[in-house]
Design a protein around this motif. Sequence first.
Motif, PDB file in Angstrom:
ATOM      1  N   UNK A 113       0.976  -0.964  -0.657  1.00 53.95           N
ATOM      2  CA  UNK A 113       0.134   0.328  -0.370  1.00 53.95           C
ATOM      3  C   UNK A 113       0.703   1.429  -0.035  1.00 53.95           C
ATOM      4  N   UNK A 114       1.877   1.008   0.127  1.00 51.73           N
ATOM      5  CA  UNK A 114       2.563   2.254   0.549  1.00 51.73           C
ATOM      6  C   UNK A 114       4.420   1.737  -0.295  1.00 51.73           C
ATOM      7  N   UNK A 115       5.184   3.080  -0.205  1.00 50.93           N
ATOM      8  CA  UNK A 115       6.372   2.645  -0.968  1.00 50.93           C
ATOM      9  C   UNK A 115       7.356   3.927  -0.668  1.00 50.93           C
ATOM     10  N   UNK A 116       8.643   3.634  -0.178  1.00 53.90           N
ATOM     11  CA  UNK A 116       9.316   4.789   0.731  1.00 53.90           C
ATOM     12  C   UNK A 116      11.115   4.832  -0.242  1.00 53.90           C
ATOM     13  N   UNK A 117      10.832   6.356  -0.636  1.00 57.57           N
ATOM     14  CA  UNK A 117      11.353   6.422  -1.720  1.00 57.57           C
ATOM     15  C   UNK A 117      12.967   7.410  -2.008  1.00 57.57           C
ATOM     16  N   UNK A 136      14.816  18.919  -3.860  1.00 52.11           N
ATOM     17  CA  UNK A 136      14.880  17.468  -4.494  1.00 52.11           C
ATOM     18  C   UNK A 136      14.878  17.310  -2.143  1.00 52.11           C
ATOM     19  N   UNK A 137      13.410  16.577  -1.938  1.00 47.85           N
ATOM     20  CA  UNK A 137      13.614  15.495  -0.604  1.00 47.85           C
ATOM     21  C   UNK A 137      14.794  14.000  -0.179  1.00 47.85           C
ATOM     22  N   UNK A 138      15.554  14.081   0.597  1.00 50.76           N
ATOM     23  CA  UNK A 138      15.920  12.886   0.846  1.00 50.76           C
ATOM     24  C   UNK A 138      15.451  11.694   0.919  1.00 50.76           C
ATOM     25  N   UNK A 139      14.227  12.182   1.631  1.00 45.72           N
ATOM     26  CA  UNK A 139      13.001  10.683   1.424  1.00 45.72           C
ATOM     27  C   UNK A 139      11.830  10.675   1.029  1.00 45.72           C
ATOM     28  N   UNK A 140      11.170   9.515   0.498  1.00 46.13           N
ATOM     29  CA  UNK A 140       9.885  10.455   0.117  1.00 46.13           C
ATOM     30  C   UNK A 140       8.255   9.196   0.179  1.00 46.13           C
ATOM     31  N   UNK A 141       7.825   8.863   1.321  1.00 45.08           N
ATOM     32  CA  UNK A 141       6.937   8.375   1.592  1.00 45.08           C
ATOM     33  C   UNK A 141       5.225   8.666   0.481  1.00 45.08           C
TER      34      UNK A 141
END
Length: 397
Positions: A113-117, A136-141
């Motif tokens: 249901x989700x991904x951490x990029x 640009x973010x370091x991480x996107x949920x």
Amino acid sequence: MLMSNCASVEEETKESQSVVVKEDDADHHPYAFHVSGPRNVSSPNWRDLINSSWKDPNYKRTVMACFIQAAYLLELDRQENRDEQNALAPKWWIPFKYKLTQTLIDERDGSIFGALLEWDRSAAMADLVVIRPSGAPKAVLALRGTILKSLTMRRDIQDDLRFLAWESLKGSVRFNVALEALESVAKRYGSSNVCVVGHSLGAGFALQVGKALAKDGLFVDAHLFNPPSISFAMSLRNIGEKAGVAWKRLMSMLPPRNEPLIPNGCEEEAAPGSVSGGFRNWVPSFYGQNQKSSVDLRKWVPHLYVNDSDYICCHYTDQDGVNDKGEVNNDKENQSPVVKNTIPQAAAKLFVMSKGKQKFLEAHGLEQWWSENLELQSAIHSSRLITQQLKSLYSVK
């Protein structure tokens, strides 16, 4: 599909042919990035070291929507048994120099249901992008919405009904998984370098996990596409508010039995029987009587992307239902879809698409948010629903 009565040699031949066809189908799949993805969106390059594309809100909105599409496709890839060679999802994050570091799994049915990029430094270095571009973010949920397929539909709809009934998703196992993942990465990289995004049901989760972190002082960037805005709880609350206003208007017409309890000289601020004064007394923090606490907490302003033809999210554009005179405002025809913030304690950055009457699937679809020539109205906005969703952040503890 192979025939059961074929010879083994024929089976091997057909199997190899089926693999080729399967890969070809992936290349021409309607959800393939080059088929339905955004056009004219550049990948990060050395020029971003001078002028980052991420500073453009349209670019950022497009990329965030692509990351959510990747979360959808991770589950579809799983359901349709695609392997690494023909998977659809990676093509939606690779062009932007991100990599998948965690998939969020619903333990009830095993669905994604989700991904951490996270920023892929090695891939960026290969294109001479030696540092992460500004913005640009370091991480996107990224959190997906409902998929109406048998393998995951039951749990998706269960959470849809949970929100519809209670206007809260905290009872779902997905809430805890998403909150733990977001909190972990926010503490690792710093909340200013982390973003949470979601579409539809996923936007509901993103809003609530983002708000949960904000209460603990971790303010992550949030981009919510077509967030759900309808619930039985909201409807009952609105009915109660209207009944309360009607009762107070009636009582204000009656002569007071006793002298006012308000000291002399304060009548102008809160007159006897005044709806405004009574409501201010009930909820002092809502109107900023403890202004210092409210100002200190006003750091989390999520981005909401809504289509006014989408009945699931359109109520985010409604103005506050009670005006300064305590009257309920039901004249929607004279309401602007976007208004300036009138209650500074609870606000969101609202982006509204208005294309006239649209079919529901088009108005609620994710792909509209990376379409070309997209024209949006935007403002810092405080509606009844936004206030209801965010006011707990500004209450005095």
